[in-house]
Design an enzyme around this catalytic site. Structure first.
Site, PDB file in Angstrom:
ATOM      1  N   PHE A 182       2.382   1.949  -3.519  1.00 12.95           N
ATOM      2  CA  PHE A 182       1.444   2.498  -4.484  1.00 12.95           C
ATOM      3  C   PHE A 182       1.040   3.930  -4.135  1.00 12.95           C
ATOM      4  O   PHE A 182       0.819   4.755  -5.032  1.00 12.95           O
ATOM      5  CB  PHE A 182       0.215   1.594  -4.577  1.00 12.95           C
ATOM      6  CG  PHE A 182       0.398   0.437  -5.513  1.00 12.95           C
ATOM      7  CD1 PHE A 182       0.175   0.592  -6.863  1.00 12.95           C
ATOM      8  CD2 PHE A 182       0.828  -0.793  -5.049  1.00 12.95           C
ATOM      9  CE1 PHE A 182       0.345  -0.460  -7.742  1.00 12.95           C
ATOM     10  CE2 PHE A 182       1.014  -1.850  -5.911  1.00 12.95           C
ATOM     11  CZ  PHE A 182       0.777  -1.697  -7.263  1.00 12.95           C
ATOM     12  N   HIS A 183       0.920   4.242  -2.844  1.00 14.18           N
ATOM     13  CA  HIS A 183       0.651   5.633  -2.463  1.00 14.18           C
ATOM     14  C   HIS A 183       1.796   6.545  -2.903  1.00 14.18           C
ATOM     15  O   HIS A 183       1.558   7.663  -3.388  1.00 14.18           O
ATOM     16  CB  HIS A 183       0.452   5.735  -0.950  1.00 14.18           C
ATOM     17  CG  HIS A 183      -0.934   5.404  -0.495  1.00 14.18           C
ATOM     18  ND1 HIS A 183      -1.368   4.110  -0.343  1.00 14.18           N
ATOM     19  CD2 HIS A 183      -1.994   6.203  -0.167  1.00 14.18           C
ATOM     20  CE1 HIS A 183      -2.639   4.123   0.063  1.00 14.18           C
ATOM     21  NE2 HIS A 183      -3.031   5.377   0.171  1.00 14.18           N
ATOM     22  N   GLU A 184       3.012   6.071  -2.736  1.00 14.90           N
ATOM     23  CA  GLU A 184       4.168   6.877  -3.139  1.00 14.90           C
ATOM     24  C   GLU A 184       4.215   7.059  -4.647  1.00 14.90           C
ATOM     25  O   GLU A 184       4.493   8.160  -5.142  1.00 14.90           O
ATOM     26  CB  GLU A 184       5.459   6.214  -2.638  1.00 14.90           C
ATOM     27  CG  GLU A 184       6.734   6.971  -2.979  1.00 14.90           C
ATOM     28  CD  GLU A 184       6.817   8.324  -2.294  1.00 14.90           C
ATOM     29  OE1 GLU A 184       7.476   9.221  -2.848  1.00 14.90           O
ATOM     30  OE2 GLU A 184       6.228   8.473  -1.196  1.00 14.90           O
ATOM     31  N   SER A 220       0.827  -1.210   0.000  1.00 10.36           N
ATOM     32  CA  SER A 220       0.000   0.000   0.000  1.00 10.36           C
ATOM     33  C   SER A 220       0.861   1.260   0.000  1.00 10.36           C
ATOM     34  O   SER A 220       0.570   2.227  -0.719  1.00 10.36           O
ATOM     35  CB  SER A 220      -0.926  -0.005   1.216  1.00 10.36           C
ATOM     36  OG  SER A 220      -1.691   1.174   1.281  1.00 10.36           O
ATOM     37  N   ILE A 224       1.704   9.695  -5.989  1.00 14.11           N
ATOM     38  CA  ILE A 224       1.992  11.097  -5.678  1.00 14.11           C
ATOM     39  C   ILE A 224       3.353  11.529  -6.212  1.00 14.11           C
ATOM     40  O   ILE A 224       3.492  12.598  -6.809  1.00 14.11           O
ATOM     41  CB  ILE A 224       1.921  11.327  -4.155  1.00 14.11           C
ATOM     42  CG1 ILE A 224       0.517  11.010  -3.639  1.00 14.11           C
ATOM     43  CG2 ILE A 224       2.290  12.767  -3.814  1.00 14.11           C
ATOM     44  CD1 ILE A 224       0.358  11.138  -2.148  1.00 14.11           C
TER      45      ILE A 224
END
Length: 496
Positions: free
Chosen positions: A419-421, A416, A424
């Site tokens: 994928f967040h990194e 998670s 953004i």
């Protein structure tokens, strides 16, 4: 005659009851419930004054009112009969309806925010730019648009691989290797396109979100078909399958099922989904109107509040500490409004609109995450499509391979965080790992909030800690960090 005599005796006893009431009856404070005026009136009147449905006859109304006044709430009758808690006491607060207080909060929220909006407009004027939604510079993002359209190639290639695997034209290890190549290419291809173009942040993050969704869907498609082939082989060998394993549909590779899956509001592939009988066209139109309104509200808050606050701030780790705290607190409220609007627009409005148009039946896209007692509860309830994908294709496969639960949970948070990194950092053209660190920081918070919840045994404690972390320590801080790092990168590029 006996029945008539008994009825007459009952009527006589009813007439005599109030007058013949003993001192024990009047002063009995151990009664379990309060006597209402209606009960006293019925006891004090005759059966003739009561109709068949239990209501007094019109001609006896005046006599009944007189009886109520005579015997109801006499000074000699106890006013306190049992132990009762105040409505707002800790033992009783969750058993009461708070609809009135909720309405009060809505009124106060509207009044306070209306004043703030008027004050902001009087002080700063209209800050929303005419090119907020679209400008001539947006045309330079056409490579990203073409990349978005070309993502449709990867599901088609995956279907060809699965069709060959079904016909046993290629061995299983080759199938797995081809799917790894396909899924990797579907993710790295958009990343290279975004990094190679000087695109707007909004265009980049839209393409990255679509690429991540395609990647998650392709992984689910490959993993599910792999599991279906394994189960089919077990059945062909005569092996007994557990009763808990529900195989409603035989193994079959269908392009129609893949096409529906790629546009359906889910990340977990299966050959068939629960469907609704028809499309509610009027309902869809109403939801679209709501979607337009709340999207406009998000744009207004971002342009009118968040941008000025961020632009007038300093880097949280480089300026004055008290000033940084003040900026974070000032940013927390509008940031929370934007996040709630985003959640409502995407997870409730858009996914339900898409589900209605596709007649997709399972619409549990989120649970009551706002009542989360721990950080773990929040991550399990706020994004159900991703949560179901995680437990189906990552968490439980790790457990089946002998990985401990704690390690499997850490792996889930690691994926998670990555994928967040990506979502953004790639559109920002810089990798500062703030999003990655923020997600991985949730792991110790899961342990801390779970410990506090078990210690205090009070849902309010964990819920308040969750809201504090969510509103103040999380998103506002990340917004400030990424903004100032982005501005620093832009200044360096302008100077070079």
């Amino acid at each position: 005659m006996a029945i008539a005599g008994q009825t007459e005796a009952n009527r006589s006893s009813l007439r005599r009851r109030p007058a013949a009431a003993s001192a024990d009856g009047l002063f009995n404070s151990s009664a379990t419930s309060d006597s209402s005026a209606e009960d006293l009136a019925k006891d004090s009147g005759s059966d003739d004054s009561i109709s068949s449905d239990g209501n007094p006859q019109p001609q006896q109304k005046q006599e009944l009112d007189s009886s109520v006044l005579k015997f109801a709430y006499r000074p000699s009758v106890p006013a306190h009969r049992r132990v009762k808690e105040s409505p707002l006491s800790s033992d009783n607060i969750f058993h009461q309806s708070h609809a009135g207080l909720f309405n009060l909060c809505i009124v106060i929220l509207v009044a306070v925010n209306s004043r703030l909006i008027i004050e902001n407009l009087m002080k700063y004027g209209w800050l929303i730019r005419s090119d907020f939604w679209f400008s001539s510079t947006s045309l330079r993002d056409w490579p990203l648009f073409m990349c978005c359209l070309s993502l449709l190639v990867f599901p088609f290639i995956a279907f060809i691989v699965e069709k060959l695997a079904q016909r046993k034209c290629i061995p299983e290890p080759v199938v797995v290797l081809l799917h790894i190549i396909i899924t990797s290419a579907s993710l790295f291809y958009p990343i290279l396109v975004i990094l190679g173009c000087d695109s707007a942040f909004l265009s980049g993050i839209t393409l990255m979100l679509l690429a991540c969704i395609v990647w998650l869907k392709l992984v689910s498609y490959a993993h599910t078909n792999y599991d279906m082939r394994a189960l089919t082989k077990s059945v062909e060998k005569g092996e007994a399958l557990p009763n808990t394993l529900n195989m409603d549909y035989p193994y079959n590779v269908s392009f129609k099922s893949l096409t529906y899956f790629m546009v359906a509001p889910t990340l977990c592939y299966q050959q068939s989904y629960p469907r609704t009988p028809y499309i509610r066209k009027g309902w869809v139109i109403r939801q679209l109107v709501k979607l337009i309104i709340f999207t406009g509200v998000m744009g207004f808050i971002i342009e009118q509040y968040i941008n000025p606050i961020v632009q007038n701030s300093q880097h949280p780790f480089k300026g004055n500490l008290l000033y940084a705290i003040e900026r974070v607190l000032k940013l927390s409220v509008p940031n929370l409004y934007v996040w709630l609007c985003m959640f409502y627009c995407f997870f409730h409005l858009w996914l339900n609109i898409l589900a209605e148009l596709l007649r997709f039946g399972d619409r549990e896209f989120y649970k009551d995450w706002w009542n989360a007692k721990t950080v773990e509860d929040y991550w399990r309830m706020w994004n159900m499509p991703v949560h179901k994908w995680m437990i189906r294709h990552l968490y439980f496969p790790c457990l089946r391979h002998g990985i401990p639960k704690a390690a499997a949970l850490l792996i889930a948070f690691l994926v998670s965080a990555l994928f967040h990194e990506l979502c953004i950092a790639v559109p920002c053209h810089m990798f500062k790992l703030w999003a990655f660190v923020g997600i991985m920081f949730q792991v110790p918070l899961v342990l801390i909030t779970k410990y506090l919840q078990n210690k205090f045994r009070n849902s309010m404690v964990g819920n308040m800690i969750f809201w504090f972390i969510f509103c103040i320590l999380g998103q506002p801080m990340c917004v400030l960090l990424y903004y100032h790092d982005l501005m620093n990168r832009k200044n360096k590029l302008d100077q070079s």
